[in-house]
Design a protein around this motif. Structure first.
Motif, short mmCIF file in Angstrom:
data_model
loop_
_atom_site.label_atom_id
_atom_site.label_comp_id
_atom_site.label_asym_id
_atom_site.label_seq_id
_atom_site.Cartn_x
_atom_site.Cartn_y
_atom_site.Cartn_z
N SER A 29 2.87 13.05 -14.42
CA SER A 29 2.65 11.80 -15.17
C SER A 29 3.11 11.56 -16.44
O SER A 29 2.68 10.89 -17.31
N PHE A 51 3.88 5.87 -5.80
CA PHE A 51 3.65 5.70 -7.47
C PHE A 51 2.38 6.67 -7.63
O PHE A 51 2.57 7.50 -8.59
N LYS A 52 1.28 6.67 -6.85
CA LYS A 52 0.24 7.62 -7.15
C LYS A 52 0.76 9.09 -6.95
O LYS A 52 0.36 9.91 -7.96
N PHE A 53 1.33 9.16 -5.99
CA PHE A 53 1.75 10.31 -5.67
C PHE A 53 2.78 11.14 -6.66
O PHE A 53 2.42 12.28 -7.40
N GLU A 63 0.84 -1.28 0.01
CA GLU A 63 -0.19 0.08 0.00
C GLU A 63 0.74 1.44 -0.08
O GLU A 63 0.41 2.12 -0.67
N ALA A 98 3.00 10.40 -9.70
CA ALA A 98 2.02 10.62 -11.16
C ALA A 98 1.32 11.85 -10.92
O ALA A 98 1.05 12.55 -11.92
N SER A 99 0.99 12.21 -9.65
CA SER A 99 0.23 13.55 -9.40
C SER A 99 1.18 14.61 -9.74
O SER A 99 0.69 15.80 -9.79
N LEU A 143 2.29 1.64 -3.43
CA LEU A 143 1.27 2.11 -4.32
C LEU A 143 0.92 3.62 -4.07
O LEU A 143 0.84 4.34 -4.96
N GLU A 144 0.82 3.93 -2.88
CA GLU A 144 0.65 5.56 -2.63
C GLU A 144 1.80 6.37 -3.27
O GLU A 144 1.63 7.47 -3.78
#
Length: 92
Positions: free
Chosen positions: A66, A58-60, A52, A62-63, A55-56
């Protein structure tokens, strides 16, 4: 995570529009060398890391930017059967 996000924002933000930079290593060396160095027998992540959390991150990333390719960088996988099994999921 707050300090890590500040660091990622600063570095990635600085190079966001670089035409030379095409990718980011989002994580580096997160899989334990052997089963005695982790309590995570599924993924073999180093202590303190969770799927988790990764994943967080990678998402951050991308924000922030990207437009680049993202990599989970892990070396010394050749011949390291335990690590390779975790990485490629052949035992999962």
């Amino acid at each position: 995570m707050k300090q890590l996000k500040q660091h990622v924002s600063g570095v990635m933000g600085h190079y966001k529009n670089s035409p030379v930079l095409i990718s980011w290593d989002i994580t580096n060396e997160i899989i334990a060398a052997n089963p005695n160095a982790t309590s995570d027998q599924v993924y073999g992540l180093l202590p303190g890391l969770t799927p988790e959390y990764i994943l967080e991150l990678f998402k951050f990333a991308a924000s922030v930017d990207s437009t680049k390719l993202f990599y989970l960088n892990e070396s010394s996988m050749e011949g390291a059967l335990w690590r390779t099994d975790r990485w490629l999921g052949s035992n999962n």
